[in-house]
Design a protein around this motif. Sequence first.
Motif, PDB file in Angstrom:
ATOM      1  N   HIS A  90       0.852  -1.759  -0.131  1.00 27.58           N
ATOM      2  CA  HIS A  90       0.063  -0.190   0.451  1.00 27.58           C
ATOM      3  C   HIS A  90       1.033   1.375   0.282  1.00 27.58           C
ATOM      4  O   HIS A  90       1.725   1.534   0.905  1.00 27.58           O
ATOM      5  CB  HIS A  90      -1.040  -0.109   1.122  1.00 27.58           C
ATOM      6  CG  HIS A  90      -1.865   0.952   1.343  1.00 27.58           C
ATOM      7  ND1 HIS A  90      -3.477   0.362   0.573  1.00 27.58           N
ATOM      8  CD2 HIS A  90      -1.845   2.385   1.150  1.00 27.58           C
ATOM      9  CE1 HIS A  90      -4.232   1.557   0.720  1.00 27.58           C
ATOM     10  NE2 HIS A  90      -3.507   2.701   1.004  1.00 27.58           N
ATOM     11  N   SER A  91       0.728   2.286  -1.188  1.00 28.29           N
ATOM     12  CA  SER A  91       1.330   3.407  -1.006  1.00 28.29           C
ATOM     13  C   SER A  91       0.935   3.829  -0.240  1.00 28.29           C
ATOM     14  O   SER A  91      -0.679   5.179  -0.815  1.00 28.29           O
ATOM     15  CB  SER A  91       2.444   3.690  -3.147  1.00 28.29           C
ATOM     16  OG  SER A  91       3.030   2.205  -2.850  1.00 28.29           O
ATOM     17  N   VAL A  92       1.950   5.660   0.081  1.00 28.76           N
ATOM     18  CA  VAL A  92       0.871   6.161   0.745  1.00 28.76           C
ATOM     19  C   VAL A  92       1.600   7.425   0.561  1.00 28.76           C
ATOM     20  O   VAL A  92       3.265   7.667   0.947  1.00 28.76           O
ATOM     21  CB  VAL A  92       0.371   6.291   2.179  1.00 28.76           C
ATOM     22  CG1 VAL A  92      -0.505   7.779   2.718  1.00 28.76           C
ATOM     23  CG2 VAL A  92      -0.910   5.274   2.059  1.00 28.76           C
ATOM     24  N   VAL A  93       1.761   8.948   0.325  1.00 28.05           N
ATOM     25  CA  VAL A  93       2.264  10.347   0.651  1.00 28.05           C
ATOM     26  C   VAL A  93       2.049  11.793   0.944  1.00 28.05           C
ATOM     27  O   VAL A  93       0.277  11.313   0.483  1.00 28.05           O
ATOM     28  CB  VAL A  93       2.842  10.895  -1.223  1.00 28.05           C
ATOM     29  CG1 VAL A  93       3.447  11.755  -0.647  1.00 28.05           C
ATOM     30  CG2 VAL A  93       2.991   9.285  -1.900  1.00 28.05           C
ATOM     31  N   LEU A  94       2.327  11.509   1.825  1.00 36.95           N
ATOM     32  CA  LEU A  94       1.544  12.854   3.070  1.00 36.95           C
ATOM     33  C   LEU A  94       2.191  14.079   2.159  1.00 36.95           C
ATOM     34  O   LEU A  94       3.387  14.248   2.051  1.00 36.95           O
ATOM     35  CB  LEU A  94       2.014  13.262   3.524  1.00 36.95           C
ATOM     36  CG  LEU A  94       1.055  14.430   4.817  1.00 36.95           C
ATOM     37  CD1 LEU A  94      -0.264  13.924   4.974  1.00 36.95           C
ATOM     38  CD2 LEU A  94       2.229  14.268   5.915  1.00 36.95           C
ATOM     39  N   LEU A  95       1.063  15.124   1.291  1.00 37.65           N
ATOM     40  CA  LEU A  95       2.007  16.353   1.170  1.00 37.65           C
ATOM     41  C   LEU A  95       1.611  17.364   2.418  1.00 37.65           C
ATOM     42  O   LEU A  95       0.669  17.978   2.510  1.00 37.65           O
ATOM     43  CB  LEU A  95       0.935  17.028  -0.285  1.00 37.65           C
ATOM     44  CG  LEU A  95       1.103  15.450  -1.327  1.00 37.65           C
ATOM     45  CD1 LEU A  95       0.202  15.845  -2.442  1.00 37.65           C
ATOM     46  CD2 LEU A  95       2.278  16.145  -1.766  1.00 37.65           C
ATOM     47  N   GLU A  96       2.410  17.884   1.845  1.00 37.51           N
ATOM     48  CA  GLU A  96       2.808  19.455   3.272  1.00 37.51           C
ATOM     49  C   GLU A  96       3.080  20.754   2.646  1.00 37.51           C
ATOM     50  O   GLU A  96       3.204  20.982   1.138  1.00 37.51           O
ATOM     51  CB  GLU A  96       3.580  18.903   4.091  1.00 37.51           C
ATOM     52  CG  GLU A  96       3.644  18.527   4.674  1.00 37.51           C
ATOM     53  CD  GLU A  96       4.863  18.485   6.307  1.00 37.51           C
ATOM     54  OE1 GLU A  96       5.407  19.764   6.519  1.00 37.51           O
ATOM     55  OE2 GLU A  96       4.359  17.568   6.811  1.00 37.51           O
ATOM     56  N   TRP A  97       1.529  21.891   2.481  1.00 39.55           N
ATOM     57  CA  TRP A  97       1.108  22.969   1.624  1.00 39.55           C
ATOM     58  C   TRP A  97       1.808  24.031   2.162  1.00 39.55           C
ATOM     59  O   TRP A  97       1.384  24.348   3.417  1.00 39.55           O
ATOM     60  CB  TRP A  97       0.080  22.760   1.104  1.00 39.55           C
ATOM     61  CG  TRP A  97      -0.970  21.711   0.746  1.00 39.55           C
ATOM     62  CD1 TRP A  97      -1.450  20.931   0.986  1.00 39.55           C
ATOM     63  CD2 TRP A  97      -0.278  21.581  -0.548  1.00 39.55           C
ATOM     64  NE1 TRP A  97      -2.264  19.565  -0.372  1.00 39.55           N
ATOM     65  CE2 TRP A  97      -1.152  20.137  -1.289  1.00 39.55           C
ATOM     66  CE3 TRP A  97       0.173  21.959  -1.867  1.00 39.55           C
ATOM     67  CZ2 TRP A  97      -1.888  19.206  -2.103  1.00 39.55           C
ATOM     68  CZ3 TRP A  97       0.286  21.440  -3.560  1.00 39.55           C
ATOM     69  CH2 TRP A  97      -0.274  20.395  -3.320  1.00 39.55           C
ATOM     70  N   ASP A  98       2.329  24.280   1.664  1.00 39.91           N
ATOM     71  CA  ASP A  98       3.019  26.181   2.183  1.00 39.91           C
ATOM     72  C   ASP A  98       1.473  26.883   2.656  1.00 39.91           C
ATOM     73  O   ASP A  98       2.244  27.654   3.431  1.00 39.91           O
ATOM     74  CB  ASP A  98       3.548  26.379   0.687  1.00 39.91           C
ATOM     75  CG  ASP A  98       4.711  26.304   0.250  1.00 39.91           C
ATOM     76  OD1 ASP A  98       5.393  25.640   1.252  1.00 39.91           O
ATOM     77  OD2 ASP A  98       5.421  26.734  -0.597  1.00 39.91           O
ATOM     78  N   HIS A  99       0.859  27.014   2.488  1.00 39.21           N
ATOM     79  CA  HIS A  99      -0.310  27.613   2.954  1.00 39.21           C
ATOM     80  C   HIS A  99      -0.533  27.284   3.994  1.00 39.21           C
ATOM     81  O   HIS A  99      -1.417  28.225   5.067  1.00 39.21           O
ATOM     82  CB  HIS A  99      -1.999  27.842   1.891  1.00 39.21           C
ATOM     83  CG  HIS A  99      -2.445  26.513   1.705  1.00 39.21           C
ATOM     84  ND1 HIS A  99      -2.928  25.100   2.639  1.00 39.21           N
ATOM     85  CD2 HIS A  99      -2.252  25.598   0.603  1.00 39.21           C
ATOM     86  CE1 HIS A  99      -2.959  24.430   2.234  1.00 39.21           C
ATOM     87  NE2 HIS A  99      -2.875  24.208   1.145  1.00 39.21           N
ATOM     88  N   GLY A 100      -0.199  25.985   4.876  1.00 40.44           N
ATOM     89  CA  GLY A 100      -0.267  25.636   5.978  1.00 40.44           C
ATOM     90  C   GLY A 100      -1.233  25.305   6.543  1.00 40.44           C
ATOM     91  O   GLY A 100      -1.848  25.463   8.136  1.00 40.44           O
ATOM     92  N   ASN A 101      -2.905  25.470   5.463  1.00 40.22           N
ATOM     93  CA  ASN A 101      -4.386  25.104   6.669  1.00 40.22           C
ATOM     94  C   ASN A 101      -4.703  24.121   6.192  1.00 40.22           C
ATOM     95  O   ASN A 101      -5.343  23.544   7.293  1.00 40.22           O
ATOM     96  CB  ASN A 101      -5.287  25.827   5.078  1.00 40.22           C
ATOM     97  CG  ASN A 101      -4.866  27.395   5.151  1.00 40.22           C
ATOM     98  OD1 ASN A 101      -4.488  28.176   6.034  1.00 40.22           O
ATOM     99  ND2 ASN A 101      -4.815  27.321   3.562  1.00 40.22           N
ATOM    100  N   PHE A 102      -3.970  22.603   5.474  1.00 41.21           N
ATOM    101  CA  PHE A 102      -4.153  21.744   5.311  1.00 41.21           C
ATOM    102  C   PHE A 102      -3.725  20.708   4.952  1.00 41.21           C
ATOM    103  O   PHE A 102      -2.399  21.265   4.314  1.00 41.21           O
ATOM    104  CB  PHE A 102      -5.299  20.822   4.865  1.00 41.21           C
ATOM    105  CG  PHE A 102      -5.837  21.639   3.179  1.00 41.21           C
ATOM    106  CD1 PHE A 102      -5.728  20.829   2.347  1.00 41.21           C
ATOM    107  CD2 PHE A 102      -6.332  22.970   3.847  1.00 41.21           C
ATOM    108  CE1 PHE A 102      -5.625  20.989   1.232  1.00 41.21           C
ATOM    109  CE2 PHE A 102      -6.410  23.087   1.897  1.00 41.21           C
ATOM    110  CZ  PHE A 102      -6.197  22.049   0.469  1.00 41.21           C
ATOM    111  N   CYS A 103      -3.121  19.091   5.304  1.00 43.92           N
ATOM    112  CA  CYS A 103      -2.055  17.922   4.118  1.00 43.92           C
ATOM    113  C   CYS A 103      -2.963  17.753   3.941  1.00 43.92           C
ATOM    114  O   CYS A 103      -4.771  17.588   3.374  1.00 43.92           O
ATOM    115  CB  CYS A 103      -1.458  17.581   5.322  1.00 43.92           C
ATOM    116  SG  CYS A 103      -0.163  18.618   5.926  1.00 43.92           S
ATOM    117  N   THR A 104      -2.356  16.965   2.346  1.00 40.86           N
ATOM    118  CA  THR A 104      -3.012  15.895   2.009  1.00 40.86           C
ATOM    119  C   THR A 104      -2.218  14.286   1.514  1.00 40.86           C
ATOM    120  O   THR A 104      -1.771  13.497   1.590  1.00 40.86           O
ATOM    121  CB  THR A 104      -3.234  16.511   0.289  1.00 40.86           C
ATOM    122  OG1 THR A 104      -3.534  17.455  -0.230  1.00 40.86           O
ATOM    123  CG2 THR A 104      -3.655  15.428  -0.964  1.00 40.86           C
ATOM    124  N   VAL A 105      -3.414  13.394   1.746  1.00 42.18           N
ATOM    125  CA  VAL A 105      -2.761  12.371   1.706  1.00 42.18           C
ATOM    126  C   VAL A 105      -3.106  11.143  -0.233  1.00 42.18           C
ATOM    127  O   VAL A 105      -4.043  12.061   0.274  1.00 42.18           O
ATOM    128  CB  VAL A 105      -3.416  11.142   3.041  1.00 42.18           C
ATOM    129  CG1 VAL A 105      -3.601  10.522   2.911  1.00 42.18           C
ATOM    130  CG2 VAL A 105      -3.076  11.940   4.132  1.00 42.18           C
TER     131      VAL A 105
END
Length: 80
Positions: free
Chosen positions: A7-22
């Motif tokens: 199972h592959s998962v990547v966590l994206l942290e955004w510069d805006h700092g409002n939320f992350c995306t899995v």
Amino acid sequence: RDKLTYHSVVLLEWDHGNFCTVVEGAYLNGIGGYKCKSNWQEDMSEEKNLLSQYYPDEMLGPWITTALETRCYDVPETNL
């Protein structure tokens, strides 16, 4: 046959700092096949969770183990 599953998962942290995306790679139709349950949603164990409110009945059915899909979830966490 090899019984291991991947199972592959990547966590994206955004510069805006409002939320992350899995971002995950998983079985095709897996969410509809698992009654709209996702490990990335806080209300996963609820009978009527957030995903089930947006999934039409046509998308509910068995998952397909010979094909994959990419799923993206915005989560309230802002960083790791």
